[in-house]
Scaffold this motif. Sequence first.
Motif, short mmCIF file in Angstrom:
data_model
loop_
_atom_site.label_atom_id
_atom_site.label_comp_id
_atom_site.label_asym_id
_atom_site.label_seq_id
_atom_site.Cartn_x
_atom_site.Cartn_y
_atom_site.Cartn_z
N ALA A 62 -21.19 57.37 -60.91
CA ALA A 62 -21.90 58.53 -60.37
C ALA A 62 -20.90 59.56 -59.86
N THR A 63 -21.32 60.80 -59.89
CA THR A 63 -20.50 61.89 -59.36
C THR A 63 -21.41 62.95 -58.77
N THR A 64 -20.88 63.68 -57.79
CA THR A 64 -21.60 64.83 -57.26
C THR A 64 -21.14 66.12 -57.94
N GLU A 65 -20.15 66.02 -58.84
CA GLU A 65 -19.76 67.17 -59.64
C GLU A 65 -20.86 67.48 -60.65
N LYS A 66 -20.92 68.71 -61.09
CA LYS A 66 -21.98 69.13 -62.00
C LYS A 66 -21.37 69.50 -63.36
N PRO A 67 -21.77 68.81 -64.42
CA PRO A 67 -21.31 69.17 -65.76
C PRO A 67 -21.92 70.51 -66.18
N TYR A 68 -21.34 71.10 -67.23
CA TYR A 68 -21.86 72.38 -67.72
C TYR A 68 -23.24 72.22 -68.35
N ALA A 69 -23.55 71.02 -68.84
CA ALA A 69 -24.85 70.74 -69.43
C ALA A 69 -25.10 69.24 -69.34
N THR A 70 -26.36 68.85 -69.45
CA THR A 70 -26.73 67.45 -69.33
C THR A 70 -27.40 66.97 -70.61
N VAL A 71 -27.69 65.67 -70.67
CA VAL A 71 -28.37 65.10 -71.82
C VAL A 71 -29.70 65.83 -72.05
N GLY A 72 -29.94 66.18 -73.33
CA GLY A 72 -31.15 66.91 -73.68
C GLY A 72 -31.00 68.41 -73.67
N GLN A 73 -29.77 68.89 -73.44
CA GLN A 73 -29.53 70.34 -73.39
C GLN A 73 -28.53 70.76 -74.47
N PHE A 74 -28.66 72.05 -74.86
CA PHE A 74 -27.69 72.69 -75.74
C PHE A 74 -26.72 73.49 -74.88
N ALA A 75 -25.47 73.59 -75.34
CA ALA A 75 -24.47 74.37 -74.60
C ALA A 75 -23.33 74.75 -75.52
N PHE A 76 -22.68 75.84 -75.20
CA PHE A 76 -21.43 76.23 -75.85
C PHE A 76 -20.28 75.62 -75.04
N LEU A 77 -19.50 74.75 -75.67
CA LEU A 77 -18.41 74.07 -74.98
C LEU A 77 -17.12 74.20 -75.78
N SER A 78 -15.99 74.16 -75.07
CA SER A 78 -14.69 74.33 -75.73
C SER A 78 -14.05 72.97 -76.01
N VAL A 79 -13.29 72.90 -77.11
CA VAL A 79 -12.61 71.68 -77.52
C VAL A 79 -11.29 71.56 -76.77
N SER A 80 -11.10 70.46 -76.05
CA SER A 80 -9.86 70.25 -75.31
C SER A 80 -8.87 69.38 -76.08
N ALA A 81 -9.39 68.57 -77.02
CA ALA A 81 -8.49 67.69 -77.79
C ALA A 81 -9.21 67.22 -79.05
N VAL A 82 -8.40 66.83 -80.04
CA VAL A 82 -8.93 66.26 -81.28
C VAL A 82 -8.07 65.05 -81.63
N ASN A 83 -8.73 63.93 -82.02
CA ASN A 83 -7.96 62.77 -82.48
C ASN A 83 -8.62 62.17 -83.71
N ASP A 84 -8.33 60.93 -84.03
CA ASP A 84 -8.80 60.35 -85.28
C ASP A 84 -10.26 59.90 -85.24
N ILE A 85 -10.95 60.04 -84.09
CA ILE A 85 -12.37 59.68 -84.05
C ILE A 85 -13.28 60.89 -83.85
N GLY A 86 -12.70 62.02 -83.50
CA GLY A 86 -13.52 63.21 -83.33
C GLY A 86 -12.88 64.23 -82.40
#
Length: 278
Positions: A62-86
């Motif tokens: 659990a966290t009291t921080e707030k993500p930019y979006a939650t499950v069930g939502q659409f959002a524009f998000l930036s890619v911070s890293a890419v590896n061999d799984i995605g």
Amino acid sequence: MIQLGKYQTLEVVRMVDFGAYLRADDDEKEILLPTRYLPEDSKPGDRLEVFVYNDSEDRLIATTEKPYATVGQFAFLSVSAVNDIGAFLDWGLPKDLLVPFGEQRVRMRRGGIYLVYIYVDDASKRIVASAKIDHFLGNVVPEYKPGQKVSALIYEHTEIGYKAIVDNLHRGIIYSNEIFRPIELEENVTAYVKQVREDGKIDLTLNDIAVRRTEALADKILKYLEAPHAGPVGDKSSPERIQLIFNCSKKDFKKAAGLLYRTHRVVIAEDGTLVKAS
């Protein structure tokens, strides 16, 4: 029941050196709220609003921080890293959000910003994201009334207007000829339903019922001014004459005339009458 990827209010059941364990009223499972997120003077019995997600070892946390979006939502998000799984997206929490290669429309690149849908993968029970947004739109029959207020995420500009995601469920569009203020891609706006079409797509407007009534009256005034031999009409016209010509009050007439003037569709003559702008 503890809900993954959602905000919820959970009860503090016991304190430990490294935080507090929380539990839902109807769930025996306990999850940790680390000390760095724990409000001062917290104690057993307190109820805290938290967001629940998987930590780096896939444990519920659990966290009291707030993500930019939650499950069930659409959002524009930036890619911070890419590896061999995605690709991994920054969604405002310490652990980035995975978009598997199979859920990418185009190969995602570090630093790029993409529209995604956030959901819980049935197989892995992890929160992930998908850029294949069409899979998550139009799966529920829209049941809106004209004039109903909705939330709209602007995601694409076309020749006829802006495509929008309505309430994280439906496809909508705002037509260019009905936009009287700047809007931007990635912007969340408050919109109003004009109609639900047979294909389930929703025609939207940025203006509420009162504004649309003013716009309709403004169009009526403009058509009157364009008609041959139209008599003079303006701020000095009597309420009775306004009612006779436009079937509205003098107050509503002045609002509509003001809209026409601000949008440079009429000018006001020295005697106060309205004249169609050339």
